[in-house]
Design a protein around this motif. Structure first.
Motif, short mmCIF file in Angstrom:
data_model
loop_
_atom_site.label_atom_id
_atom_site.label_comp_id
_atom_site.label_asym_id
_atom_site.label_seq_id
_atom_site.Cartn_x
_atom_site.Cartn_y
_atom_site.Cartn_z
N ASP A 10 -10.89 4.76 -1.61
CA ASP A 10 -11.21 3.48 -0.95
C ASP A 10 -12.73 3.33 -0.75
OD1 ASP A 10 -8.57 2.69 -0.89
OD2 ASP A 10 -8.20 3.51 1.11
N ALA B 250 0.79 -1.24 0.00
CA ALA B 250 0.00 0.00 0.00
C ALA B 250 0.82 1.29 0.00
CB ALA B 250 -0.94 -0.01 1.21
N ILE C 290 -7.82 0.93 5.78
CA ILE C 290 -7.36 0.48 4.46
C ILE C 290 -8.14 -0.79 4.11
CG2 ILE C 290 -5.37 -0.34 3.16
CD1 ILE C 290 -3.61 1.33 5.06
N LYS D 206 -6.70 -3.71 -0.68
CA LYS D 206 -5.34 -3.17 -0.69
C LYS D 206 -4.42 -3.99 0.22
CE LYS D 206 -5.05 1.49 -0.39
NZ LYS D 206 -5.61 2.82 -0.05
N ASP E 123 -7.22 9.69 -1.12
CA ASP E 123 -7.15 8.23 -1.12
C ASP E 123 -8.26 7.58 -0.29
OD1 ASP E 123 -4.99 8.39 -2.73
OD2 ASP E 123 -3.51 8.03 -1.16
N THR E 124 -8.63 8.22 0.80
CA THR E 124 -9.72 7.66 1.62
C THR E 124 -11.00 7.62 0.79
OG1 THR E 124 -8.70 8.56 3.60
CG2 THR E 124 -11.01 7.95 3.79
#
Ligand code: FAD
Ligand code: SF4
Length: 497
Positions: free
Chosen positions: A305, A105, A195, A199, A301-302
């Motif tokens: 996801d 990651a 995460i 990932k 990025d959050t």
């Protein structure tokens, strides 16, 4: 050096991914390991440039350049090229406690600053790192390493994210009796709940926790420090305490209609989804995207996801809003090597959305102005206004709302992913450490807080960051604790050999 002209003769190979259309039908990792012969070729591309920017690890310009763990990259590239995998593994774990997490990651700032990238494409460092650690587990090289001697001194680590785990690992190996106290029911911090499984599969996190347990670290879950046990009590039991409590205070979006149901912070959604998966619960999770129009607010990025999670749950549509403009296809003049390239990429979640609905889900330069609900008080629509970039005072660029470009969007589920504001308030209210800009105030070199014998590391100290920085902070804080305890107990002649 691998092959003299390797970086000229051999093309960079990206890690293979499971096809976007296929992988959204499951929760397994989307990246596939690269085969051994191909990896030797990739390692041969390392030119052993003499000044390995890839391993310099520092904040340069807007972001991180080089590996913050100072991983000995050219050395393990050479060893992989020669087929000396065990030696490569020993070299890798000299600097990185948990390569299985970073190799899955990490955004790989090492590759952004690889010298081969100036004239060609960077070496596939992250794929090589992954192959080394995967092989180590396959071959049984990653076995418990028990310290030969114990100091008789005790350390407590609060929080089991990568910073806490790295600090615990280092202190345990130095001979201290280490206990990790974690508020959640499972260990790993954001590696576990945050995460998503695609990932980092959770069995990978659990495997490492088991190994650390076998090495002598005690893990205690469901313990909220400051509530279930006070800091004063801990300081009486333990000779040193390291706070690795993360930066979980999420940023709120305070616009009209925020009180409607169906609007959640991203972390509430992602954590619920992972718990549902791990607990093997039947039916849908409490918050699900199934058959819903989903809007993710926040372009990071959050948010990505959340997009990938919503796709796997079977959303009806998905859109992600960001305040900033689309990135250029190539490095701008203000983003030179060895800074990481700030360029457009179609990350895993966006490739999946494009495969499912035919287009990239990102909407740029857009601001949410209101949420509109139905009679039951559930969100059904969302209003936005476009943002235009213009020169403000002193020629500084700034975004301005363009009232003539308003739009309404269908929305049954809204996920707010606009970042984090620092450590949670509890840390300051219940634990009693001093704050500095919402982070735990701790010295840059000693990691010491205002309380004697209490240290802080990871996101709790530096703000929301990356796994690789959290590991680095955990290692450095442990080193400082070791120094502190050796000095304090010098009369006891702590000697762990
Ligand atoms: C959705 C998401 C995706 C991400 N993806 C990536 C990625 O792909 N790559 C990457 O490099 N980084 C990623 N990050 C960032 C990365 O996960 C963090 O930087 C890293 O986990 C920080 O590690 P940490 O140990 O400091 O804190 P955390 O991982 O946040 O762990 C803190 C732990 O402390 C515990 N805790 C808090 N308070 C208490 C208390 N009072 N008592 C006991 N325990 C307590 C928490 O429960 C938690 O388990 C992501 C972050 C998020 C939110
Ligand atoms: S930890 Fe990250 S920056 Fe360091 S070598 Fe691995 S992928 Fe690169």
């Amino acid at each position: 050096m691998g092959k003299l002209t390797g970086f000229i003769d051999i093309k960079r190979e990206k890690p293979q991914e499971i096809h976007a259309g296929e992988r959204i039908s499951h929760w397994e990792e989307y990246l596939m390991p690269t085969g051994e012969p191909a990896l030797k070729d990739q390692a041969a591309r390392c030119m052993d440039c003499g000044t390995p920017f890839c391993q310099m690890g520092s904040d340069l310009g807007r972001s991180t350049s080089g590996c913050p763990l100072y991983n000995l990259i050219p050395e393990w590239n050479e060893l992989v090229y020669q087929g000396k995998w065990h030696e490569a593994y020993l070299r890798l774990i000299k600097t990185n406690n948990f390569p299985e997490f970073t190799a899955r990651a990490c955004p790989a700032p090492c590759e952004g600053s690889c010298t081969a990238g100036v004239v060609s494409e960077p070496v596939a460092i992250k794929s090589i790192e992954r192959a080394i650690i995967d092989k180590a587990f396959e071959e049984g090289w990653a076995t418990p390493r028990k310290p030969l001697k114990r100091t008789g001194l005790k350390a407590a680590v609060i929080g089991s994210g990568p910073a806490g785990l790295a600090a615990a690992d280092e202190l345990n190996q130095a001979g201290y009796d280490v206990t990790v106290l974690e508020r959640d029911d499972r260990f790993g911090g954001l590696l576990m709940y945050g995460i998503p499984n695609m990932k980092i599969e959770k069995k990978v996190v659990e495997r490492r926790i088991r190994l650390l347990e076998q090495e002598g670290i005690q893990f205690k879950g469901n313990v909220n420090v400051g509530v279930d046990v006070t800091m004063e009590e801990l300081r009486k039991i333990y000779d040193a305490v390291i706070l690795c409590t993360g930066a979980g205070k999420h940023r709120e979006l305070d616009v009209e209609g925020r009180g409607l149901s169906g609007i959640y912070p991203a972390m509430t959604y992602l954590t619920g989804s992972t718990k549902h998966l791990l607990n093997e619960e039947s039916g849908e999770p409490a918050i699900t995207a199934k058959d819903k129009h989903v809007i993710v607010i926040g372009g990071g990025d959050t948010g990505a996801d959340c997009v990938a999670t919503a796709l796997r749950q079977g959303c009806k549509s998905i859109v992600q809003f960001g305040k900033h403009g689309e990135l250029p296809k190539e490095r701008g003049a203000d983003n030179p090597w060895p800074e990481p390239p700030d360029v457009y990429t179609l990350d895993y979640a966006y490739a999946e959305a494009k495969e499912t609905f035919g287009s990239d889900p990102r909407q740029y330069q857009i601001n949410t102005t209101e949420f509109l609900g139905d009679q039951e008080g559930h969100v059904r629509e969302l209003g936005t206004v476009a943002l235009e970039l213009e020169s403000g005072e002193n020629g500084k660029k700034q975004y301005r709302e363009n009232e003539s470009k308003k739009q309404n969007w269908d929305a049954d589920l809204v996920l707010i992913a606009i970042g984090f504001e620092g450590a949670e308030d509890d840390v300051f209210e219940n634990i009693g450490v001093e704050a500095s800009f919402n982070q735990i105030k701790a010295d840059n070199k000693t990691y010491q807080t205002n309380l004697d014998g209490v240290f802080a590391a990871g996101d709790a100290r530096r703000g929301q960051s990356l796994i690789v920085w959290a590991i680095q902070e955990g290692r450095k804080a442990a080193e400082s604790v070791d120094r502190y305890l050796r000095e304090k107990h010098s009369k006891k002649k702590v000697d762990v050999g």
